[in-house]
Design an enzyme around this catalytic site. Sequence first.
Site, PDB file in Angstrom:
ATOM      1  N   HIS A  91       4.696   0.026   0.012  1.00  0.00           N
ATOM      2  CA  HIS A  91       5.494  -0.688   1.000  1.00  0.00           C
ATOM      3  C   HIS A  91       4.687  -1.799   1.648  1.00  0.00           C
ATOM      4  O   HIS A  91       3.453  -1.830   1.579  1.00  0.00           O
ATOM      5  CB  HIS A  91       6.089   0.249   2.052  1.00  0.00           C
ATOM      6  CG  HIS A  91       5.082   0.974   2.888  1.00  0.00           C
ATOM      7  ND1 HIS A  91       4.396   2.083   2.446  1.00  0.00           N
ATOM      8  CD2 HIS A  91       4.652   0.757   4.153  1.00  0.00           C
ATOM      9  CE1 HIS A  91       3.586   2.508   3.394  1.00  0.00           C
ATOM     10  NE2 HIS A  91       3.731   1.725   4.444  1.00  0.00           N
ATOM     11  N   ARG A  98       5.084   6.215  14.127  1.00  0.00           N
ATOM     12  CA  ARG A  98       4.950   6.707  12.757  1.00  0.00           C
ATOM     13  C   ARG A  98       4.291   8.079  12.720  1.00  0.00           C
ATOM     14  O   ARG A  98       3.234   8.289  13.301  1.00  0.00           O
ATOM     15  CB  ARG A  98       4.112   5.742  11.901  1.00  0.00           C
ATOM     16  CG  ARG A  98       4.195   6.049  10.405  1.00  0.00           C
ATOM     17  CD  ARG A  98       3.229   5.207   9.597  1.00  0.00           C
ATOM     18  NE  ARG A  98       1.903   5.805   9.540  1.00  0.00           N
ATOM     19  CZ  ARG A  98       0.860   5.240   8.955  1.00  0.00           C
ATOM     20  NH1 ARG A  98       0.971   4.046   8.406  1.00  0.00           N
ATOM     21  NH2 ARG A  98      -0.310   5.849   8.934  1.00  0.00           N
ATOM     22  N   ASP A 130       0.617   4.854   2.092  1.00  0.00           N
ATOM     23  CA  ASP A 130      -0.097   5.342   3.273  1.00  0.00           C
ATOM     24  C   ASP A 130      -1.128   6.419   2.920  1.00  0.00           C
ATOM     25  O   ASP A 130      -0.823   7.399   2.218  1.00  0.00           O
ATOM     26  CB  ASP A 130       0.888   5.919   4.295  1.00  0.00           C
ATOM     27  CG  ASP A 130       1.656   4.840   5.031  1.00  0.00           C
ATOM     28  OD1 ASP A 130       1.163   3.702   5.094  1.00  0.00           O
ATOM     29  OD2 ASP A 130       2.753   5.135   5.534  1.00  0.00           O
ATOM     30  N   HIS A 179       0.827  -1.204   0.000  1.00  0.00           N
ATOM     31  CA  HIS A 179       0.000   0.000   0.000  1.00  0.00           C
ATOM     32  C   HIS A 179       0.862   1.256   0.000  1.00  0.00           C
ATOM     33  O   HIS A 179       2.068   1.204   0.237  1.00  0.00           O
ATOM     34  CB  HIS A 179      -0.910   0.030   1.237  1.00  0.00           C
ATOM     35  CG  HIS A 179      -0.163   0.189   2.525  1.00  0.00           C
ATOM     36  ND1 HIS A 179       0.625  -0.808   3.060  1.00  0.00           N
ATOM     37  CD2 HIS A 179      -0.065   1.245   3.384  1.00  0.00           C
ATOM     38  CE1 HIS A 179       1.159  -0.389   4.193  1.00  0.00           C
ATOM     39  NE2 HIS A 179       0.776   0.855   4.413  1.00  0.00           N
TER      40      HIS A 179
END
Length: 290
Positions: free
Chosen positions: A266, A281, A113, A111
């Site tokens: 990723h 994150r 983000d 995907h």
Amino acid sequence: MQSLFTTRFEIRAFEAPLGAEVLGLDLSQPLPEHAFARLHRAHLEHHVLVFREQHITPAQQIAFSRRFGPLQIHVLRQFQLPGHPELLVVSNVRDAAGQPIGLGDAGHFWHSDLSYKERPSLGSMLHARELPAEGGDTLFANQHLAYEALPLALKLAVAGLRAEHSYLCKYEELRARNPFRPALTQAQIDEVPPVVHPVVRKHPETGRKALFVSEHFTTRIVGLPESESRALLAELFAHSTRPQFVYRHRWQPNDMVFWDNRALLHLATGCPEHQRRRLNRSTIEGDLPF
């Protein structure tokens, strides 16, 4: 002397289709504009920057991330780092009551983000706080190279097409795999309505074209019959993550990895359940894809 120290760092490209490591830079110290500009250029060139040995606080991660743009808050607010809503905890660790402290299965599917947002992410920064003794690697796939390597007929077929992205696409499948992934409230569902983006997007800073679909969030090609849409997406998903486009990141203690969601997909490879993994994150808001 402080300014001089912070500019003495090395950017070393990996022998891979993308990525470089940044050595000798302490992000807990002030970063002058010329040094920041150098990092910005390197990020556009390499798509992934790996900052080694970053002993930084959550507040320092947030401050550095904000230099690239406003930050986005993840819809799963129950996994925010306490006191720092800008940080999503990515972790398989559970608290004393047996409840997860973070999102343990983040990145199970390929995907980009927040592609399910109207303004998807520019990039994400993931800071390693606790790493497993085995496993836990992250794969990154260069979508500029994927687009450029498309057969001509397929490149012509996807030109001008648009695709729907939805946070709900794989959500229940992930919940079935992981009972600790929370059910979404109606308010959370309302926060992430489906959006439509180009199948091929231009990078807003470099102008390079990249594929912009993923197995995690892309649900359909707008305007195509369901069977054709499903077949085309399956072909693009398989093509976009071919080994020649992929860099495998093997985490080291205190790494902070900054990747460009406009240019990459990723995937988290996972680690054994008994091995603790905890990272923070931050996600930077990007532009409207075009």
